[in-house]
Scaffold this active site. Structure first.
Site, PDB file in Angstrom:
ATOM      1  N   HIS A 299       0.813  -1.218   0.000  1.00 33.17           N
ATOM      2  CA  HIS A 299       0.000   0.000   0.000  1.00 33.17           C
ATOM      3  C   HIS A 299       0.847   1.269   0.000  1.00 33.17           C
ATOM      4  CE1 HIS A 299       0.412  -0.149   4.539  1.00 33.17           C
ATOM      5  NE2 HIS A 299       0.525   1.142   4.339  1.00 33.17           N
TER       6      HIS A 299
ATOM      7  N   ASP B 173       0.084  -7.526   1.368  1.00 35.94           N
ATOM      8  CA  ASP B 173       0.586  -6.163   1.539  1.00 35.94           C
ATOM      9  C   ASP B 173       2.114  -6.114   1.580  1.00 35.94           C
ATOM     10  OD1 ASP B 173       0.214  -3.479   1.576  1.00 35.94           O
ATOM     11  OD2 ASP B 173      -0.397  -3.320   3.671  1.00 35.94           O
TER      12      ASP B 173
ATOM     13  N   SER C  51       4.639   2.545   7.967  1.00 35.97           N
ATOM     14  CA  SER C  51       4.262   1.428   7.095  1.00 35.97           C
ATOM     15  C   SER C  51       5.443   0.956   6.258  1.00 35.97           C
ATOM     16  CB  SER C  51       3.136   1.849   6.155  1.00 35.97           C
ATOM     17  OG  SER C  51       1.901   1.778   6.782  1.00 35.97           O
TER      18      SER C  51
END
Length: 488
Positions: free
Chosen positions: A125, A155, A230
């Site tokens: 992402h 992911d 992230s």
């Protein structure tokens, strides 16, 4: 393989990583009292001073942790992120813009280098729909990078630095299966743009299914997670990466999730080689076996995966599996839940044969199944096959291209029957600054004919940074214009 999942958007504010408030893990030891003088420290203070510092561990690994700065199309983003109030803060604003067309969004994530030639792991992402990617090292160096491969279902993404580099600092993937609940873990990342931020926590739980996808097996940790973390690494106390920090529970609850390193290790070779992940497939619907269902089905076991549906023509159907069969093992490996069966099958090789241990009407039997290939429902491989070079080259300057077909040419009123048709231009991109617009047909690049989208993509790819590409474009009705496209 179909499986009901918890609504990720409503349950989680996903996609940003770990970073606890910077509390000091251990104070530097105070000067010892002079010889012969009694110490004046409280017992609790002496115990705190005896705790080891994590500074040596952090010093040994942080140089391999990188910031991943992204320019991406405004309509993309992480799974379940659309309604996340932190999404705009993470990516620097949403979509929209002039004429209802997409704006570029700015993103700041994290990653870590696993090969000295510039192979970086991060979250899908973080780099999904990226137009440009910049990898910034802890020592201040910055490099342009591109996506090598990505897997939306877990992911995970692999990114490679474009420049020829050698000897970059690296970290290694450790054994996430060796972690126990309560083990210490350290997260390093780029929360809120604060590079190389370090946080500490413990493994709070293992194999969490948070409804993000069919292959959920997250590590849960209480190390703090914030926007920008992230894709960053979660380390064990040996300095090995045991997870990729990925998601948080909304509301600042301090509950974070990381993709376990053993799953990542299984995916990286495929992502580097093929750009996507090909998974094995049974073609069934499944759910967990509970004690109540076990009693109702008169089974001697209470854990497993119930086949709720067998798709016609699927590998399961060809093997003779039936609805209400309960799978308790695959190739001798115990299956305790539907999620475990899904993950185990997915990591096997399509075309291989597995033995399922099943209970049917209370009787145990073994069934051999030749596994199929999971349909590419996300279209990752399909997009890869459509021409990565074309996509990467067009993304370089911010345009989307397609071949001109006869029907489009006739409907649009083009006199030409060949060329690269511009279907979209990203605002603020080099193509936008060159006054290229959707609907224009590029017929020449540097005075050479452009017969299709691949021709133009090759010209863009071959043009050196800082050079100018002279384009001849046609407009509906036969008009011709020149455009100067400066290469970033």
């Amino acid at each position: 393989m179909n499986r009901s999942s918890v609504a990720f958007r409503s349950a989680l504010a996903a996609a940003l990583l770990l970073a606890v408030p910077s509390a000091s893990w251990a104070q530097a030891p105070a000067p010892a009292p002079a010889q012969g003088q009694p110490g004046n420290l409280q017992p609790a203070t002496r115990e705190a001073q005896a705790l080891p510092s994590l500074a040596p561990l952090v010093d040994s690994v942080k140089s391999a942790v990188v910031n991943v700065d992204v320019q991406a199309r405004g309509g993309g983003g992480a799974r379940g992120m659309e309604d996340n109030p932190l999404f705009d803060r993470f990516f620097g604003g949403g979509a929209g813009g002039r004429g209802g067309r997409e704006q570029l969004r700015q993103g700041a994530g994290s990653g870590f280098i696993i090969e000295p030639t510039g192979i970086v792991l991060t979250n899908n992402h973080v780099v999904e729909d990226a137009v440009s990617i910049t990898v910034r090292l802890d020592d201040g160096r910055s490099f342009s990078a591109s996506v090598v491969g990505r897997d939306p279902l877990t992911d995970v993404a692999v990114v490679k630095i474009k420049d020829k580099v050698e000897g970059l600092p690296t970290v290694k993937l450790g054994d996430s299966d060796g972690l126990r609940v309560g083990d210490w873990v350290v997260a390093i990342g780029n929360p809120f743009g604060l590079a190389s931020s370090v946080s500490l926590g413990i493994v709070s739980a293992r194999a969490r299914d948070i409804g993000a996808g069919p292959y959920d097996e997250f590590l849960q940790t209480d190390a703090a997670i914030n926007p920008g973390n992230s894709g960053g690494p979660l380390f064990n106390m040996r300095g090995e990466v045991v997870g990729i920090n990925t998601a948080i529970v909304g509301g600042g609850t301090g509950i974070g999730f990381a993709v376990p390193s053993n799953l990542v290790k299984a995916l990286v070779p495929q992502l580097e080689k093929d750009g996507s992940v090909t998974r094995a497939w049974l073609g069934v619907g499944i759910q967990d076996l509970t004690r109540d269902l076990s009693s109702a089905l008169k089974l001697p076991v209470t854990e497993g995966a119930i086949l709720t549906q067998v798709n016609p023509g699927s590998p399961a159907a060809k093997a003779g599996l039936k609805s209400d069969d309960v799978v308790t093992a695959i190739d001798g490996q115990t299956v305790t839940s539907s999620g475990q069966l899904t993950r185990t099958v997915a990591l096997k090789r399509p075309g291989s044969t597995s033995t399922l241990t099943v209970f049917r009407e209370g009787k145990k039997q073994d069934v051999k199944v030749m596994l199929g290939t999971r349909p590419d429902l996300e279209g990752v491989a399909a997009r890869k096959q459509q021409g990565d070079d074309s996509q990467e080259s067009s993304r370089r300057v911010g345009v989307s291209l397609q071949n001109l077909d006869a029907r489009t040419a006739q409907q649009a009123g083009f006199n030409e029957r060949q060329g690269a048709l511009i279907t979209d231009v990203i605002p603020g991109s080099p193509a936008d600054r060159a006054q290229l617009e959707p609907g224009m047909l590029v017929v020449e690049a540097n005075r050479k004919p452009v017969n299709n989208a691949d021709d133009l993509a090759k010209a863009i790819r071959a043009a050196p940074a800082g050079s100018t590409l002279l384009l001849r474009v046609a407009s509906p009705g036969g008009g011709r214009l020149l455009r100067a496209l400066r290469m970033p």
